[in-house]
Structures are given as C-alpha cells and as structure tokens.
Motif scaffolding. Sequence first.
Motif, PDB file in Angstrom:
ATOM      1  N   TYR A  46       0.829  -1.205   0.000  1.00 24.41           N
ATOM      2  CA  TYR A  46       0.000   0.000   0.000  1.00 24.41           C
ATOM      3  C   TYR A  46       0.865   1.257   0.000  1.00 24.41           C
ATOM      4  CZ  TYR A  46      -3.115   3.647   1.756  1.00 24.41           C
ATOM      5  OH  TYR A  46      -3.821   4.818   1.926  1.00 24.41           O
ATOM      6  N   GLN A  57       1.048   3.976  -3.049  1.00 25.41           N
ATOM      7  CA  GLN A  57       0.657   5.362  -2.805  1.00 25.41           C
ATOM      8  C   GLN A  57       1.768   6.323  -3.231  1.00 25.41           C
ATOM      9  OE1 GLN A  57      -2.765   5.221  -2.525  1.00 25.41           O
ATOM     10  NE2 GLN A  57      -2.523   6.876  -1.034  1.00 25.41           N
ATOM     11  N   ARG A  59       1.982   6.494  -7.023  1.00 23.80           N
ATOM     12  CA  ARG A  59       0.910   7.308  -7.613  1.00 23.80           C
ATOM     13  C   ARG A  59       1.259   8.790  -7.508  1.00 23.80           C
ATOM     14  NH1 ARG A  59      -4.996   5.809  -5.693  1.00 23.80           N
ATOM     15  NH2 ARG A  59      -5.406   7.372  -7.298  1.00 23.80           N
TER      16      ARG A  59
END
Length: 345
Positions: free
Chosen positions: A281, A285, A288
């Motif tokens: 995760y 993140q 991105r």
Amino acid sequence: MYWFLPLFLMFYLGRQADVKYAAVSGAILSLFVSSLNMVYLGYLLLHGQKFAGITLSRMGAFLRQPNIHAFLLLGVLPLLFCAFRDKTIRSNRLFFALQIMAAVLGLWSLWKTGSRGGMFGFCTGGLFVFLAVYFREKIGRVVFAFVLTGTILFSGYLFFGITPGNHGYDDTIRLRMLSFSYDMWKDHKLLGVGLANWHAEYVGKYVKEDVVRKAAMEYYMARIKKTNEKFSAKNAANMQKAALKAWSRVYMPHNVPAWFFSATGSIGGIGYVIFVLFYLYMLLQKLREQPGNWMLAAGLWIFLAINIHGLLDAGITDKGIARLLYLMLGLGLSYACVDKATERF
C-alpha cells in the motif's frame, strides 16, 4: 532485525546523495559476474563435469542452489529494467549498451535457473508496476484486474512447459509440505512451534512416512514406465529410503506464509500478511504521487517479485534474500521521501 538493517543504511545513504547511478552500475557488474559464471558452469557441464545439485538444465551461479540464485536475480533485474527510463543513462551510449547486455544475460540466467516462481514473480511484478504507473485513474482498474488475472493464469500454465528441468515431482513435494505445515499450525494455532523448533517438530511429528513412501513408489513406477525398465523391489525400497532421508533435511515448507503460520502461529502469520500489505500500500501510494520515480518503481517490482516467488520457496526466510530485499526497499523509499526524480515514465 539484523537482516532488516540494510533498509536503514540504504535509506540514509539515499537521502545524502543521488546514488541511483551507482546502484545501477552495481547491478550491471553483479549480473555480468554471475551470468558469466553461469556460462562457465554450462561449459564445464557440457564437457562432463558434475556438481551436486547442478545440472545443465538448472543452474545457479557459483554452484548456488538454482532457486536461491533466481531470488538474487529478482533483487537486481527490476532495477536494471526500470533504469531504462532514465534519459541520462540512455544518453550515454557505452553505459546503455552495457546495461542492455547485462539485462539480456540476467534474463538468460533467470531462465537457466529453471525457476518458474522466479520467472512468474518477475513478470507479474513487472506487469503490476507497469499498470500501476500507466493506469492510475479509475478507468484503468478494470483493465488492471482483468490483465493481471489473465497473466497469472496464463503464466502459470506457460512456464510449466518452457522452463528447463523436470518439475512435476517437485510440485507434489511442495503440496505435501503445505499439508504437513497445515497440520502443524492446527496443533499450535496461536503461537506456533517456535522458529528454532520448526525442523525438529516437522520431521519428528508431522512428516507422514506412509505418504512419503507412497509418493516415492508412484514416482518410481512412473519412471520405469517411461524408461521401460524392469521393476526391482530393491530399487523401489531404495527410492523410498532416499525420499525419507530427503524429508529429514527439510528446514522450511517452501512457502513463506506457511512458514510463518506454522512456526509463529496465527500471530506471526497475520503479522507477515500485514507486513506485505502495508509495504504494498505504501509503495503504491508513493508511486501514484511520483509516477516518474523509477527507483521507487524498481523497489515495488522487487518487493512483489521476491514475495511472489516466496510462495514457492524460501523467500525472506533466507538471510541473503532478506538483506537484498531490504537494501533495495531502502533505496526505493529514500527516493520516495526526497523527490529527486527528474525523469517521467
């Protein structure tokens, strides 16, 4: 914690200076050295030299076990491929040529290990990173899920046919390892048997001799059918004896989640799952936010590749593999926290 220290060291170094080109140079050098040793081993094997655990179809550099060598390749190959996005590297023709040669040799070496888990982890991790970068919006999620699922199913079938070596018997062994590990977890669900006790408990209580003997007999019958040999009770007994001896040397279930659940119980097993999901995760993140950060993309790719391969082998339960993974994670995260990336995918 001792194996985890490279993450802090490389995170610190990555914050002090731009070390990505040094990292790529090290990857190129290591791939040249290990791959040329694979070529040399192949030459010796072709001329009749014999090495324990090494065959012409499945090799590991410097006589390392093929699957372990595949893990180490997974720790450097993604870095090399992600670095192809760097304009500074592409502008240096000599360096770029060396990078291409090292990438080709590295892929050849990965194939020569005969590790389906290694190749599957490399391809799936690369596809995951590619889609995470290029399909960051909602419209890409359907494409991502569809392509990834299709790749997993297709690659699992494809690699069975193209990887060198015979893997059929190995697969049944791994299934039995998982079955015996599951029995161990059922008896010690909360805390497991303990890291130091796993081997003794596994061999002493959970390896079912009748199951092993039956499997060895089935393997022997299939072999003599294939080679048209005559049945020999003595050879069949020796095959069963050898199988039991091999099982006495099992120190891990060739599956990292199974290892944590059986050795450290549900507490340790759930901890491992949280560890994987948390880093996945966090890296996603960050990627991105910084889609042009190819060092971060390499860290995510390596993390995925090694953990996917860990479903079929030692994974981070091996000291060398764990140190390499944490080293590359440290580098990737250092570039995530200080946005030094000037190139865009």
